[in-house]
Motif scaffolding. Structure first.
Motif, PDB file in Angstrom:
ATOM      1  N   VAL A 110      -8.920 -11.757  -8.105  1.00  0.00           N
ATOM      2  CA  VAL A 110      -8.791 -12.334  -6.764  1.00  0.00           C
ATOM      3  C   VAL A 110      -8.254 -13.759  -6.875  1.00  0.00           C
ATOM      4  O   VAL A 110      -7.329 -14.141  -6.143  1.00  0.00           O
ATOM      5  CB  VAL A 110     -10.136 -12.313  -6.010  1.00  0.00           C
ATOM      6  CG1 VAL A 110     -10.006 -13.009  -4.653  1.00  0.00           C
ATOM      7  CG2 VAL A 110     -10.638 -10.885  -5.833  1.00  0.00           C
ATOM      8  N   ALA A 123      -4.590 -13.675  -7.562  1.00  0.00           N
ATOM      9  CA  ALA A 123      -3.823 -13.322  -6.368  1.00  0.00           C
ATOM     10  C   ALA A 123      -3.722 -14.507  -5.416  1.00  0.00           C
ATOM     11  O   ALA A 123      -2.678 -14.729  -4.796  1.00  0.00           O
ATOM     12  CB  ALA A 123      -4.465 -12.125  -5.668  1.00  0.00           C
ATOM     13  N   LEU A 153      -0.233 -14.141  -3.408  1.00  0.00           N
ATOM     14  CA  LEU A 153      -0.279 -12.753  -2.950  1.00  0.00           C
ATOM     15  C   LEU A 153      -1.383 -12.523  -1.929  1.00  0.00           C
ATOM     16  O   LEU A 153      -1.312 -11.592  -1.137  1.00  0.00           O
ATOM     17  CB  LEU A 153      -0.490 -11.803  -4.134  1.00  0.00           C
ATOM     18  CG  LEU A 153       0.636 -11.742  -5.153  1.00  0.00           C
ATOM     19  CD1 LEU A 153       0.228 -10.882  -6.339  1.00  0.00           C
ATOM     20  CD2 LEU A 153       1.890 -11.195  -4.507  1.00  0.00           C
ATOM     21  N   LEU A 154      -2.389 -13.371  -1.971  1.00  0.00           N
ATOM     22  CA  LEU A 154      -3.538 -13.247  -1.075  1.00  0.00           C
ATOM     23  C   LEU A 154      -3.740 -14.582  -0.386  1.00  0.00           C
ATOM     24  O   LEU A 154      -3.994 -15.601  -1.045  1.00  0.00           O
ATOM     25  CB  LEU A 154      -4.783 -12.847  -1.875  1.00  0.00           C
ATOM     26  CG  LEU A 154      -6.082 -12.632  -1.115  1.00  0.00           C
ATOM     27  CD1 LEU A 154      -5.926 -11.531  -0.066  1.00  0.00           C
ATOM     28  CD2 LEU A 154      -7.190 -12.247  -2.086  1.00  0.00           C
ATOM     29  N   SER A 180      -5.302 -17.674   1.581  1.00  0.00           N
ATOM     30  CA  SER A 180      -6.619 -18.289   1.504  1.00  0.00           C
ATOM     31  C   SER A 180      -6.533 -19.744   1.943  1.00  0.00           C
ATOM     32  O   SER A 180      -5.450 -20.275   2.163  1.00  0.00           O
ATOM     33  CB  SER A 180      -7.152 -18.216   0.073  1.00  0.00           C
ATOM     34  OG  SER A 180      -6.357 -19.031  -0.766  1.00  0.00           O
ATOM     35  N   ILE A 191     -11.091 -16.411   2.200  1.00  0.00           N
ATOM     36  CA  ILE A 191      -9.980 -15.511   2.466  1.00  0.00           C
ATOM     37  C   ILE A 191     -10.164 -14.945   3.878  1.00  0.00           C
ATOM     38  O   ILE A 191     -11.159 -14.266   4.150  1.00  0.00           O
ATOM     39  CB  ILE A 191      -9.923 -14.362   1.427  1.00  0.00           C
ATOM     40  CG1 ILE A 191      -9.589 -14.910   0.041  1.00  0.00           C
ATOM     41  CG2 ILE A 191      -8.862 -13.348   1.804  1.00  0.00           C
ATOM     42  CD1 ILE A 191     -10.731 -15.264  -0.797  1.00  0.00           C
ATOM     43  N   ALA A 247      -5.838 -11.770   6.036  1.00  0.00           N
ATOM     44  CA  ALA A 247      -5.138 -11.842   4.749  1.00  0.00           C
ATOM     45  C   ALA A 247      -5.560 -10.690   3.845  1.00  0.00           C
ATOM     46  O   ALA A 247      -4.725 -10.099   3.144  1.00  0.00           O
ATOM     47  CB  ALA A 247      -5.411 -13.178   4.068  1.00  0.00           C
ATOM     48  N   LEU A 248      -6.837 -10.345   3.861  1.00  0.00           N
ATOM     49  CA  LEU A 248      -7.310  -9.209   3.070  1.00  0.00           C
ATOM     50  C   LEU A 248      -6.685  -7.917   3.587  1.00  0.00           C
ATOM     51  O   LEU A 248      -6.258  -7.074   2.803  1.00  0.00           O
ATOM     52  CB  LEU A 248      -8.834  -9.113   3.104  1.00  0.00           C
ATOM     53  CG  LEU A 248      -9.436  -7.890   2.411  1.00  0.00           C
ATOM     54  CD1 LEU A 248      -9.015  -7.805   0.951  1.00  0.00           C
ATOM     55  CD2 LEU A 248     -10.957  -7.899   2.548  1.00  0.00           C
ATOM     56  N   TYR A 282      -3.087  -7.779   2.425  1.00  0.00           N
ATOM     57  CA  TYR A 282      -3.073  -7.521   0.985  1.00  0.00           C
ATOM     58  C   TYR A 282      -3.324  -6.036   0.717  1.00  0.00           C
ATOM     59  O   TYR A 282      -2.616  -5.401  -0.080  1.00  0.00           O
ATOM     60  CB  TYR A 282      -4.129  -8.391   0.307  1.00  0.00           C
ATOM     61  CG  TYR A 282      -4.168  -8.300  -1.192  1.00  0.00           C
ATOM     62  CD1 TYR A 282      -3.311  -9.055  -1.990  1.00  0.00           C
ATOM     63  CD2 TYR A 282      -5.083  -7.476  -1.837  1.00  0.00           C
ATOM     64  CE1 TYR A 282      -3.357  -8.982  -3.374  1.00  0.00           C
ATOM     65  CE2 TYR A 282      -5.142  -7.402  -3.221  1.00  0.00           C
ATOM     66  CZ  TYR A 282      -4.274  -8.160  -3.977  1.00  0.00           C
ATOM     67  OH  TYR A 282      -4.320  -8.084  -5.345  1.00  0.00           O
ATOM     68  N   ALA A 283      -4.333  -5.469   1.392  1.00  0.00           N
ATOM     69  CA  ALA A 283      -4.669  -4.058   1.200  1.00  0.00           C
ATOM     70  C   ALA A 283      -3.549  -3.158   1.723  1.00  0.00           C
ATOM     71  O   ALA A 283      -3.184  -2.172   1.068  1.00  0.00           O
ATOM     72  CB  ALA A 283      -5.987  -3.738   1.897  1.00  0.00           C
ATOM     73  N   GLU A 343      -0.348  -3.804   1.924  1.00  0.00           N
ATOM     74  CA  GLU A 343       0.794  -3.871   1.010  1.00  0.00           C
ATOM     75  C   GLU A 343       0.598  -2.991  -0.212  1.00  0.00           C
ATOM     76  O   GLU A 343       1.566  -2.548  -0.826  1.00  0.00           O
ATOM     77  CB  GLU A 343       1.028  -5.314   0.563  1.00  0.00           C
ATOM     78  CG  GLU A 343       1.562  -6.218   1.657  1.00  0.00           C
ATOM     79  CD  GLU A 343       1.578  -7.685   1.248  1.00  0.00           C
ATOM     80  OE1 GLU A 343       1.192  -8.011   0.099  1.00  0.00           O
ATOM     81  OE2 GLU A 343       1.955  -8.508   2.089  1.00  0.00           O
ATOM     82  N   ARG A 344      -0.649  -2.731  -0.543  1.00  0.00           N
ATOM     83  CA  ARG A 344      -0.959  -1.933  -1.724  1.00  0.00           C
ATOM     84  C   ARG A 344      -1.375  -0.508  -1.383  1.00  0.00           C
ATOM     85  O   ARG A 344      -1.788   0.247  -2.249  1.00  0.00           O
ATOM     86  CB  ARG A 344      -2.046  -2.631  -2.539  1.00  0.00           C
ATOM     87  CG  ARG A 344      -1.453  -3.781  -3.308  1.00  0.00           C
ATOM     88  CD  ARG A 344      -2.405  -4.908  -3.546  1.00  0.00           C
ATOM     89  NE  ARG A 344      -1.665  -6.008  -4.143  1.00  0.00           N
ATOM     90  CZ  ARG A 344      -0.903  -6.855  -3.453  1.00  0.00           C
ATOM     91  NH1 ARG A 344      -0.779  -6.746  -2.174  1.00  0.00           N
ATOM     92  NH2 ARG A 344      -0.253  -7.840  -4.071  1.00  0.00           N
TER      93      ARG A 344
END
Length: 76
Positions: free
Chosen positions: A30, A33, A38-39, A41, A53, A57-58, A61-62, A64-65
């Motif tokens: 974390v 990232a 990438l994340l 914060s 965070i 933003a979480l 991030y999730a 995108e993945r």
């Protein structure tokens, strides 16, 4: 009188520990990232402070993945 009640965290920003648990990864991942951008914060506190965070933003991030929000252990 309250019995066996668990404090409920308001829907604010999350701690690094919370994000790591939600994603099932190490806190170091974390932090990496966050450092690489990438994340999203922000820092709070004086001196070194601590990271927070935002839930948005979480979620980004999730997304995108390809991690479904339902699989995260936190409310977004």
């Amino acid at each position: 009188m309250q019995e066996n009640s668990t404090p409920v965290r308001p829907l604010g920003a999350l701690k690094v520990k919370d994000v790591a648990e939600a994603l099932g990864i190490d806190k170091g991942t974390v932090y990496a990232a966050v450092r690489t951008g990438l994340l999203g914060s922000y820092r709070v506190g004086a001196g070194r402070g601590t990271y927070r965070i935002p839930r948005s933003a979480l979620k980004a991030y999730a997304d995108e993945r390809g991690i479904p929000a339902a699989e995260l252990g936190v409310a977004l």
